[in-house]
Design an enzyme around this catalytic site. Sequence first.
Site, short mmCIF file in Angstrom:
data_model
loop_
_atom_site.label_atom_id
_atom_site.label_comp_id
_atom_site.label_asym_id
_atom_site.label_seq_id
_atom_site.Cartn_x
_atom_site.Cartn_y
_atom_site.Cartn_z
N LYS A 107 -142.56 -38.88 -51.94
CA LYS A 107 -142.69 -38.45 -53.44
C LYS A 107 -142.41 -36.95 -53.57
O LYS A 107 -142.02 -36.40 -54.45
CB LYS A 107 -143.86 -39.14 -54.19
CG LYS A 107 -143.33 -40.63 -54.41
CD LYS A 107 -144.53 -41.18 -55.06
CE LYS A 107 -144.13 -42.55 -55.61
NZ LYS A 107 -145.25 -43.61 -55.91
N LYS A 186 -133.97 -46.32 -51.46
CA LYS A 186 -134.73 -47.51 -52.18
C LYS A 186 -134.77 -47.72 -53.77
O LYS A 186 -134.92 -46.38 -54.15
CB LYS A 186 -136.33 -47.07 -51.61
CG LYS A 186 -137.43 -48.06 -52.22
CD LYS A 186 -138.72 -47.47 -52.21
CE LYS A 186 -139.58 -48.39 -53.11
NZ LYS A 186 -140.52 -47.60 -53.98
N LYS A 189 -138.57 -47.02 -59.71
CA LYS A 189 -138.60 -46.33 -60.92
C LYS A 189 -138.55 -44.78 -61.06
O LYS A 189 -137.97 -44.24 -62.03
CB LYS A 189 -140.05 -46.71 -61.83
CG LYS A 189 -139.99 -48.26 -62.01
CD LYS A 189 -141.34 -48.65 -62.61
CE LYS A 189 -141.81 -49.74 -62.28
NZ LYS A 189 -143.08 -49.49 -61.23
#
Length: 308
Positions: A107, A186, A189
């Site tokens: 992230k 992947k 959201k």
Amino acid sequence: MSKKRLFTGLQPSGALHIGNYFGALKPFMEQCEEYDSFLMVADYHALTTVRSPEELRENTHSVVLDYLAVGVDPEEVVLFRQSEMAWIFECLVTVPFLQQAHSYKDKVARGMEATAGLFNYPMFMAADILLYDTAVVPVGKDQKQHIEYAREAGTKFNNAYGDTFKMPEALILDSVEMVLGTDGQKMSKSYKNTIPLFGTKDEVSHAIMSIVTDSEGKRPENVFAIHKLFRAESELDVLYEKNEGNYKALKEALIEDIEKLFSPMRDRREKFAKDAGAVSDILEKGAERARAIAGEKMRDVRKKIGIR
Ligand code: ADP
Ligand code: TRP
């Protein structure tokens, strides 16, 4: 003998997608009758990405509708939060250990702000799981390490203070593992590459048509990888051979298969959405049940660590 606990949660950080369905909700639904089952809306977790209170409220409501739409019995749905336990685990594990978390590293590598919340997230998740004496956690493969982190946190506590937490196991379907997004990465959201679980037919079609197809090889692998979640590979082999090179036809066949599975669920979702008070009633009842269990565990923990 009482049933073992099944537990999973999804963040209300945006509209759920088919990765969430196949990775977590479907295995949850397949197992839930055999267990004492808990399904959570990980609303505090979503604070790692959502800043707008309206958006968080709306997303939370929407995720509960999604749960109902896929067939969850409202008696099983729970919403709760226990940050206190996360803090205790954070005092037991080390920074270098948390620094190895793939999800955190991915992230941050994708430009997300490296907040302390994002960093400590796995201990928050450990608290969710361990407080409820969870036996089995249906999740996508990306969450496997987080379940290991929960085991580690629980073990550290048990070693320090005596046997308190059960060791949870991840349930990851071999047939699913990781659902890929429209860009072949992947599906997530946070990555804007999703096929929405309950989008309109137009939104779903748009997402499918935007799947990146490479021209190498015989069949569009990115399309096939998603398609095999909906239909047996043996049938797909025939279909893909017949339509070799005709990516449009293949994508249209995929759209049809997606519609077939999800449109009855979408209808059910619409029914629940019309009942204004249903979602808050369900969440309130769930919170009560969850609080009773977590409260008892927290009392035991506090006594053991020397607080109260
Ligand atoms: P997202 O990555 O879209 O924000 P979450 O982190 O809220 O989704 O994940 C909720 C559940 O859905 C987790 O169990 C996670 O493993 C599963 N999941 C998310 N994306 C995928 C995917 N692409 N393939 C399989 N499972 C997934
Ligand atoms: N971390 C999970 C995710 O991003 C969501 C989650 C929070 C969860 N707490 C949980 C999943 C407990 C399973 C069990 O997907």
